[in-house]
Motif scaffolding. Sequence first.
Motif, mmCIF file in Angstrom:
data_model
loop_
_atom_site.group_PDB
_atom_site.id
_atom_site.type_symbol
_atom_site.label_atom_id
_atom_site.label_comp_id
_atom_site.label_asym_id
_atom_site.label_seq_id
_atom_site.Cartn_x
_atom_site.Cartn_y
_atom_site.Cartn_z
ATOM 1 N N ASP A 1 -5.405 13.249 -3.115
ATOM 2 C CA ASP A 1 -4.083 11.611 -3.908
ATOM 3 C C ASP A 1 -4.163 12.050 -5.451
ATOM 4 O O ASP A 1 -4.471 13.195 -6.068
ATOM 5 C CB ASP A 1 -4.376 10.545 -3.785
ATOM 6 N N ILE B 1 -15.508 6.758 -0.897
ATOM 7 C CA ILE B 1 -14.901 6.926 -1.795
ATOM 8 C C ILE B 1 -15.511 6.534 -3.422
ATOM 9 O O ILE B 1 -15.056 6.751 -4.614
ATOM 10 C CB ILE B 1 -14.195 5.199 -1.344
ATOM 11 N N GLU C 1 -4.516 1.902 -0.996
ATOM 12 C CA GLU C 1 -5.036 1.666 -1.883
ATOM 13 C C GLU C 1 -3.711 0.508 -2.106
ATOM 14 O O GLU C 1 -2.741 0.347 -1.379
ATOM 15 C CB GLU C 1 -4.289 2.355 -3.379
ATOM 16 N N MET D 1 0.898 -1.292 0.344
ATOM 17 C CA MET D 1 -0.171 -0.034 -0.193
ATOM 18 C C MET D 1 0.943 1.701 -0.047
ATOM 19 O O MET D 1 1.875 1.657 0.577
ATOM 20 C CB MET D 1 -1.371 -0.334 1.478
ATOM 21 N N PHE E 1 -6.998 3.614 -10.423
ATOM 22 C CA PHE E 1 -7.221 4.282 -9.138
ATOM 23 C C PHE E 1 -8.643 3.540 -7.552
ATOM 24 O O PHE E 1 -8.451 3.047 -6.589
ATOM 25 C CB PHE E 1 -6.922 5.488 -8.658
ATOM 26 N N ARG F 1 -8.234 -0.009 -6.929
ATOM 27 C CA ARG F 1 -6.569 -0.208 -5.813
ATOM 28 C C ARG F 1 -7.611 0.272 -5.058
ATOM 29 O O ARG F 1 -6.817 -0.329 -3.728
ATOM 30 C CB ARG F 1 -5.840 0.889 -6.207
ATOM 31 N N THR F 2 -8.538 1.176 -4.267
ATOM 32 C CA THR F 2 -8.567 2.288 -3.176
ATOM 33 C C THR F 2 -10.170 0.968 -2.964
ATOM 34 O O THR F 2 -9.830 0.776 -1.225
ATOM 35 C CB THR F 2 -9.238 3.114 -3.415
ATOM 36 N N THR F 3 -10.843 1.186 -3.266
ATOM 37 C CA THR F 3 -11.990 0.052 -3.249
ATOM 38 C C THR F 3 -11.820 -1.713 -2.553
ATOM 39 O O THR F 3 -11.912 -1.825 -2.010
ATOM 40 C CB THR F 3 -13.402 -0.171 -4.338
ATOM 41 N N VAL G 1 -4.576 8.581 -0.205
ATOM 42 C CA VAL G 1 -5.733 7.507 -0.332
ATOM 43 C C VAL G 1 -5.346 6.059 -0.093
ATOM 44 O O VAL G 1 -4.256 5.942 -0.343
ATOM 45 C CB VAL G 1 -6.628 8.113 -1.282
#
Length: 273
Positions: free
Chosen positions: A175, A250, A8, A1, A36, A39-41, A6
């Motif tokens: 970000d 998000i 991710e 990460m 992105f 990668r965040t969810t 943020v």
Amino acid sequence: MDHYGVPEIFESEAKGQTSLIYQDIKYVLKVPVVNFIFRTTALYEKFLTIAWNQVRPNMLTVNMEKAAQMLRYPSLSVNSPKIDWGKLYDYEDMIKIKRILFTFNYVNPKLLLIASAWLESLANRPIKGSNKKEGFIIPGVFPSLPQIELMRIPDAPPDVMNLLLDIAEKHQSFDVASDFRALAYYPKFLGVSWEYLKNYVGSDEYNMMSSRLKTQATQLSHQMPYPVTIDRKELEKYYSNNEIAGIYGIVSMFQNVLADLVIDGEYLRRMVE
């Protein structure tokens, strides 16, 4: 990460179910990068699994390919400056830069449709599914596209880090989007193009166009052939109230970010064409 901004999960760090979803995302969306929003969810793996499986069949239809095309290439009234890039990069590097821009300009409208569908469903306005399919596209990453590396901000050289932080600040973002992280490996291009683009970001036309893109994407998401119905009730089986609020936040954030990136991408495309 990446512990800047943020949280991710990068593709190189993904394991198990998340890794499989990442590979499928690239296969379905036809680009060699996991963007992105995923990668965040991915930090909410169950949400990503359910939500992706619901939008997946839609993104394989001609309907949504056409819908994305309607969002692509927004009509900017501003004239992009003409730069002699040959003084900064050789022909091969410019081809790579153009292919990076193509990658994100192709996929960002699709991502905006996905974020809009998720947001509508989470707000209890589910996509019912029209069941009207115009046909299907062939999945698979475009063979002409390069493998895209994303600059991790903590690892960036000081001048590049400052440039990326300036982009984040101008965009009022927590970000830096994947688009700019990929272009950060070509710092002269990113630096020169950003000096022009930043004057357009946040202008009245820019903000109006961003709002219009979100409205249009929301309307188009309701034309998806297959239903997208993930909602709070379903998420309550797996997540706390705070976590559900985080998921909603998000998705909402990325709908805003992606609308802006569609505009940014078109501006940059014009600068190299």
